[in-house]
Write a protein that holds these residues in place. Structure first.
Motif, short mmCIF file in Angstrom:
data_model
loop_
_atom_site.label_atom_id
_atom_site.label_comp_id
_atom_site.label_asym_id
_atom_site.label_seq_id
_atom_site.Cartn_x
_atom_site.Cartn_y
_atom_site.Cartn_z
N GLY A 69 -4.53 37.94 -18.73
CA GLY A 69 -3.92 38.02 -17.29
C GLY A 69 -2.38 38.44 -17.38
N LYS A 70 -2.10 39.24 -18.32
CA LYS A 70 -0.29 39.49 -18.50
C LYS A 70 -0.05 40.47 -17.28
CE LYS A 70 2.57 41.56 -22.01
NZ LYS A 70 2.48 42.42 -23.07
N LEU A 71 1.04 40.17 -17.05
CA LEU A 71 1.70 41.19 -15.91
C LEU A 71 2.70 42.07 -16.56
CD1 LEU A 71 2.71 38.53 -13.11
CD2 LEU A 71 0.79 40.18 -13.00
N SER A 72 1.91 42.87 -17.34
CA SER A 72 2.75 43.87 -18.22
C SER A 72 3.72 44.77 -17.25
CB SER A 72 1.60 44.66 -18.92
OG SER A 72 0.95 45.33 -18.15
N PHE A 73 4.25 45.64 -18.02
CA PHE A 73 5.32 46.57 -17.17
C PHE A 73 4.24 47.58 -16.53
CE2 PHE A 73 7.37 50.72 -16.80
CZ PHE A 73 8.84 50.12 -16.54
N PRO A 74 3.15 48.13 -16.95
CA PRO A 74 2.78 49.04 -15.77
C PRO A 74 1.76 48.23 -14.59
CG PRO A 74 1.89 49.30 -18.02
CD PRO A 74 2.56 48.34 -18.14
N ARG A 93 -7.11 43.41 -5.61
CA ARG A 93 -8.31 43.64 -6.71
C ARG A 93 -7.46 43.39 -8.26
NH1 ARG A 93 -12.89 42.15 -8.26
NH2 ARG A 93 -13.87 43.82 -9.67
N LEU A 94 -6.43 44.08 -8.30
CA LEU A 94 -5.97 44.03 -9.60
C LEU A 94 -5.58 42.65 -10.14
CD1 LEU A 94 -4.92 45.44 -12.10
CD2 LEU A 94 -2.85 46.10 -11.17
N LEU A 95 -5.02 41.94 -9.37
CA LEU A 95 -4.58 40.64 -9.52
C LEU A 95 -5.77 39.63 -9.63
CD1 LEU A 95 -1.52 40.04 -7.07
CD2 LEU A 95 -1.63 39.85 -9.61
N GLN A 96 -6.75 39.90 -8.91
CA GLN A 96 -8.18 39.30 -9.05
C GLN A 96 -8.62 39.26 -10.41
OE1 GLN A 96 -11.45 40.82 -6.90
NE2 GLN A 96 -12.15 38.55 -6.23
N ILE A 97 -8.82 40.64 -11.13
CA ILE A 97 -9.26 40.89 -12.31
C ILE A 97 -8.32 40.11 -13.52
CG2 ILE A 97 -9.72 42.62 -14.21
CD1 ILE A 97 -10.36 44.52 -11.65
N LEU A 98 -7.00 40.24 -13.03
CA LEU A 98 -6.17 39.41 -14.09
C LEU A 98 -6.35 38.06 -14.30
CD1 LEU A 98 -2.90 41.58 -13.43
CD2 LEU A 98 -4.29 41.69 -15.50
#
Length: 160
Positions: A69-74, A93-98
């Protein structure tokens, strides 16, 4: 975002660079900017490789940063780039997946595709290349040092 990465990744680089300075020709130069660049480059490169490097996927696992669930640079770049078409839906959607912290390959591939389609991965690649050029420029200010030359060559050959 970059300031947090610098703080997080600089301490090990600072130790190594401090040791290198004793073999350089200019022992009074401040190595902190160089160490920060090394740390930042290493972190962003690691974030990029975690999402795009098949060799790393074989040894470490496929897109472990997504599972964590990392909020990486990209990811952070994408989330902050609100001018993209359909940004709200894709970012949700991206946050849901994370948030799922999933092991599901298809969901991870979907997340990577969102980042690829948005240009976040391309931006990250360009950022790594810029950091590497900055490192070479900064290293040139430090004087002759064989270990430093090896370090820079290793960085140039490790682009992601």
């Amino acid at each position: 975002m970059v300031r947090g990465l610098c703080t997080e990744t600089t301490s090990v680089a600072l130790m190594g660079i401090t040791l290198l300075k004793y073999k350089g020709t200019n022992k009074t130069i401040d190595l902190t900017p160089f160490a920060k660049l090394i740390g930042l480059n290493a972190q962003i490169l690691d974030d990029l490789k975690n999402l795009t490097c098949p060799e790393l996927h074989k040894s470490k696992g496929f897109c472990d940063d997504i599972t964590e669930g990392k909020l990486s640079f990209p990811v952070t770049y994408f989330l902050n780039n609100t001018k993209l078409p359909h940004h709200k839906e894709k970012s949700e959607r991206l946050l849901q997946i994370l948030k799922l912290r999933t092991e599901d390959i298809l969901l991870k591939q979907e997340a990577v595709q969102i980042l690829e389609d948005s240009g976040a991965l391309d931006y990250t690649r360009k950022r790594v290349k810029k950091l590497q050029m900055d490192l070479i420029l900064e290293a040139s200010k430090l004087g002759t040092n064989p270990e430093l030359v090896k370090l820079i060559e290793g960085i140039k050959n490790n682009e992601g």
